[in-house]
Write an enzyme that holds these catalytic residues in place. Structure first.
Site, mmCIF file in Angstrom:
data_model
loop_
_atom_site.group_PDB
_atom_site.id
_atom_site.type_symbol
_atom_site.label_atom_id
_atom_site.label_comp_id
_atom_site.label_asym_id
_atom_site.label_seq_id
_atom_site.Cartn_x
_atom_site.Cartn_y
_atom_site.Cartn_z
ATOM 1 N N TRP A 75 -7.817 3.450 0.507
ATOM 2 C CA TRP A 75 -8.956 3.895 -0.311
ATOM 3 C C TRP A 75 -9.684 2.686 -0.899
ATOM 4 O O TRP A 75 -10.915 2.670 -0.962
ATOM 5 C CB TRP A 75 -8.467 4.817 -1.448
ATOM 6 C CG TRP A 75 -8.233 6.237 -1.000
ATOM 7 C CD1 TRP A 75 -7.914 6.650 0.263
ATOM 8 C CD2 TRP A 75 -8.338 7.420 -1.807
ATOM 9 N NE1 TRP A 75 -7.792 8.019 0.284
ATOM 10 C CE2 TRP A 75 -8.040 8.518 -0.965
ATOM 11 C CE3 TRP A 75 -8.620 7.660 -3.148
ATOM 12 C CZ2 TRP A 75 -8.029 9.831 -1.437
ATOM 13 C CZ3 TRP A 75 -8.614 8.965 -3.623
ATOM 14 C CH2 TRP A 75 -8.324 10.046 -2.772
ATOM 15 N N ASP B 146 2.670 0.419 -13.486
ATOM 16 C CA ASP B 146 2.702 1.868 -13.662
ATOM 17 C C ASP B 146 1.439 2.235 -14.437
ATOM 18 O O ASP B 146 1.212 1.722 -15.533
ATOM 19 C CB ASP B 146 3.958 2.222 -14.475
ATOM 20 C CG ASP B 146 4.105 3.712 -14.690
ATOM 21 O OD1 ASP B 146 3.123 4.454 -14.503
ATOM 22 O OD2 ASP B 146 5.209 4.128 -15.060
ATOM 23 N N ASP C 73 -5.061 9.022 -5.582
ATOM 24 C CA ASP C 73 -4.400 9.595 -4.401
ATOM 25 C C ASP C 73 -2.896 9.577 -4.650
ATOM 26 O O ASP C 73 -2.107 9.560 -3.722
ATOM 27 C CB ASP C 73 -4.769 8.737 -3.179
ATOM 28 C CG ASP C 73 -4.369 9.374 -1.862
ATOM 29 O OD1 ASP C 73 -4.267 10.613 -1.810
ATOM 30 O OD2 ASP C 73 -4.149 8.631 -0.888
ATOM 31 N N ASP D 46 -1.106 0.032 -8.635
ATOM 32 C CA ASP D 46 0.023 0.695 -7.973
ATOM 33 C C ASP D 46 1.327 0.037 -8.424
ATOM 34 O O ASP D 46 1.347 -1.129 -8.824
ATOM 35 C CB ASP D 46 -0.091 0.608 -6.441
ATOM 36 C CG ASP D 46 0.701 1.724 -5.751
ATOM 37 O OD1 ASP D 46 0.063 2.622 -5.159
ATOM 38 O OD2 ASP D 46 1.951 1.720 -5.819
ATOM 39 N N GLY E 170 -3.602 0.553 0.367
ATOM 40 C CA GLY E 170 -4.940 0.011 0.147
ATOM 41 C C GLY E 170 -6.064 0.657 0.943
ATOM 42 O O GLY E 170 -7.186 0.156 0.926
ATOM 43 N N LYS F 54 -6.133 13.721 -6.053
ATOM 44 C CA LYS F 54 -5.318 14.564 -5.170
ATOM 45 C C LYS F 54 -4.440 15.463 -6.025
ATOM 46 O O LYS F 54 -4.012 15.097 -7.114
ATOM 47 C CB LYS F 54 -4.437 13.668 -4.294
ATOM 48 C CG LYS F 54 -3.528 14.464 -3.356
ATOM 49 C CD LYS F 54 -3.046 13.633 -2.213
ATOM 50 C CE LYS F 54 -1.906 12.713 -2.591
ATOM 51 N NZ LYS F 54 -1.514 11.867 -1.456
HETATM 52 C C1 LIG Z 1 -0.224 8.317 -1.005
HETATM 53 S S1 LIG Z 1 -0.006 6.719 -1.675
HETATM 54 C C2 LIG Z 1 -1.664 6.187 -1.861
HETATM 55 C C3 LIG Z 1 -2.348 5.783 -0.586
HETATM 56 C C4 LIG Z 1 -3.660 5.066 -0.847
HETATM 57 N N1 LIG Z 1 -4.667 5.955 -1.401
HETATM 58 C C5 LIG Z 1 -4.226 4.434 0.402
HETATM 59 O O1 LIG Z 1 -5.278 4.885 0.878
HETATM 60 O O2 LIG Z 1 -3.635 3.477 0.908
HETATM 61 C C6 LIG Z 1 0.472 7.062 -3.327
HETATM 62 C C7 LIG Z 1 0.768 5.822 -4.149
HETATM 63 O O3 LIG Z 1 0.893 6.209 -5.528
HETATM 64 C C8 LIG Z 1 1.710 5.239 -6.146
HETATM 65 N N2 LIG Z 1 2.162 5.711 -7.474
HETATM 66 C C9 LIG Z 1 2.911 6.818 -7.769
HETATM 67 N N3 LIG Z 1 3.122 6.901 -9.107
HETATM 68 C C10 LIG Z 1 2.472 5.839 -9.664
HETATM 69 C C11 LIG Z 1 2.312 5.375 -11.015
HETATM 70 N N4 LIG Z 1 2.844 6.028 -12.048
HETATM 71 N N5 LIG Z 1 1.590 4.247 -11.233
HETATM 72 C C12 LIG Z 1 1.035 3.570 -10.197
HETATM 73 N N6 LIG Z 1 1.155 3.970 -8.898
HETATM 74 C C13 LIG Z 1 1.858 5.082 -8.631
HETATM 75 C C14 LIG Z 1 2.841 5.045 -5.145
HETATM 76 O O4 LIG Z 1 3.488 3.811 -5.346
HETATM 77 C C15 LIG Z 1 2.082 5.114 -3.811
HETATM 78 O O5 LIG Z 1 1.798 3.829 -3.289
#
Ligand SMILES: C[S@@+](CC[C@H](N)C(=O)[O-])C[C@H]1O[C@@H](n2cnc3c(N)ncnc32)[C@H](O)[C@@H]1O
Length: 266
Positions: free
Chosen positions: A75, A141, A171, A125, A73, A219
């Site tokens: 961002w 998803d 991200d 997420d 969370g 990203k």
């Molecule tokens: C690097 S983290 C994000 C950190 C976030 N921006 C923050 O500031 O807290 C990447 C996130 O992408 C999510 N993710 C990956 N593939 C996804 C998808 N298909 N749908 C939803 N979320 C996804 C992962 O569960 C993970 O929590």
């Protein structure tokens, strides 16, 4: 090309190396010391990019923001602050649950929080995150067709009648599978899927009436076809496309960000 980023398993960040690096990291320390601490170090990357690029989150015409891959969370906290909501919830329920609690249509609204900000912020997420005032948390998803429907319904409920958003943030990370080729492929597939998402949901610069309105910040990781992706998928569709490596992003990380402003439409 078919998009299957969720095939990638969730990354485990519990190695000793990672812990040692975290201990030294000035942004991690800042987060620990700062009373208004953000949940994730990544918040500083968004703050830095936003500061350097015209405070695009704070524009008065930014009324709807979607944060893809939002957990835990950081961002979303930044966006909530920029739109005038308080950044932290008083809720102390567990954060960043395991994927075993995955509920594709769950929407977690922190309705007990006093409304102080403006606009609609939607965080998507696979993992549930602790509520943030002003942020609608969809545990899903982002590739699932149902997720589009839930987002549309939410926007409508919030009075965003054309169902479009002004800023899309991603991200999202391709979770390390151990297969380097697959992981590299995965990272580009995520960017492509984000662009498809933008095609369905992003309001155009023309509609907003501002040349740099309609923003995608995403990203990416190093990929042999990244330049081609930029030239073919991004440059023709936006008025401005920038590659950014913020200071707060670790030098050794292969991550970078595309900031795309002025969506011309799909
Ligand atoms: C690097 S983290 C994000 C950190 C976030 N921006 C923050 O500031 O807290 C990447 C996130 O992408 C999510 N993710 C990956 N593939 C996804 C998808 N298909 N749908 C939803 N979320 C996804 C992962 O569960 C993970 O929590």
């Amino acid at each position: 090309m078919s998009f299957r980023p969720t095939f990638c398993r969730l990354a485990k960040k519990s190695s000793r190396q990672w812990l040692a690096r975290q201990t030294k990291d000035s942004y991690v320390k800042k987060r620990q010391i700062d009373p208004a601490a953000f949940r994730a170090r990544s918040a500083f990357k968004l703050l830095e990019i936003n500061d350097q690029w015209d405070n695009f989150l704070s524009k008065s015409d930014v009324n709807a923001v979607v944060d893809l891959g939002a957990a835990p969370g950081g961002w979303s906290q930044v966006v909530a602050q920029k739109l005038g909501w308080t950044s932290e919830s008083t809720d102390s329920s567990p954060t960043h649950d395991s994927a075993s609690t995955f509920d594709p249509l769950a929407i977690d609204d922190d309705i007990s929080a006093p409304a102080q900000g403006r606009g609609t912020i939607i965080a998507v997420d696979l993992l549930r995150m602790r509520p943030i005032h002003g942020v609608h948390d969809i545990v899903a998803d982002f590739l699932a067709p149902d997720t589009d429907r839930v987002i549309q319904e939410l926007l409508k409920r919030e009075g965003v009648n054309d169902g479009k958003v002004d800023v899309i943030l991603s991200d999202m990370a391709a979770n390390a599978s151990g297969n380097v080729t697959r992981d590299i492929e995965c990272s580009l597939e995520i960017c492509q899927a984000v662009m498809e998402f933008a095609g369905r949901h992003l309001r155009t610069a023309e509609k907003i009436g501002r040349k740099r309105g309609g923003v995608v910040l995403m990203k990416h990781f190093a990929h042999p076809e990244l330049q081609q992706f930029r030239e073919e998928e991004l440059v023709p569709k936006f008025n401005l496309v920038k590659y950014i490596k913020p200071d707060s992003s670790r030098a050794e990380s292969r991550e970078g960000f595309f900031l795309c402003m002025g969506w011309k439409g799909a």
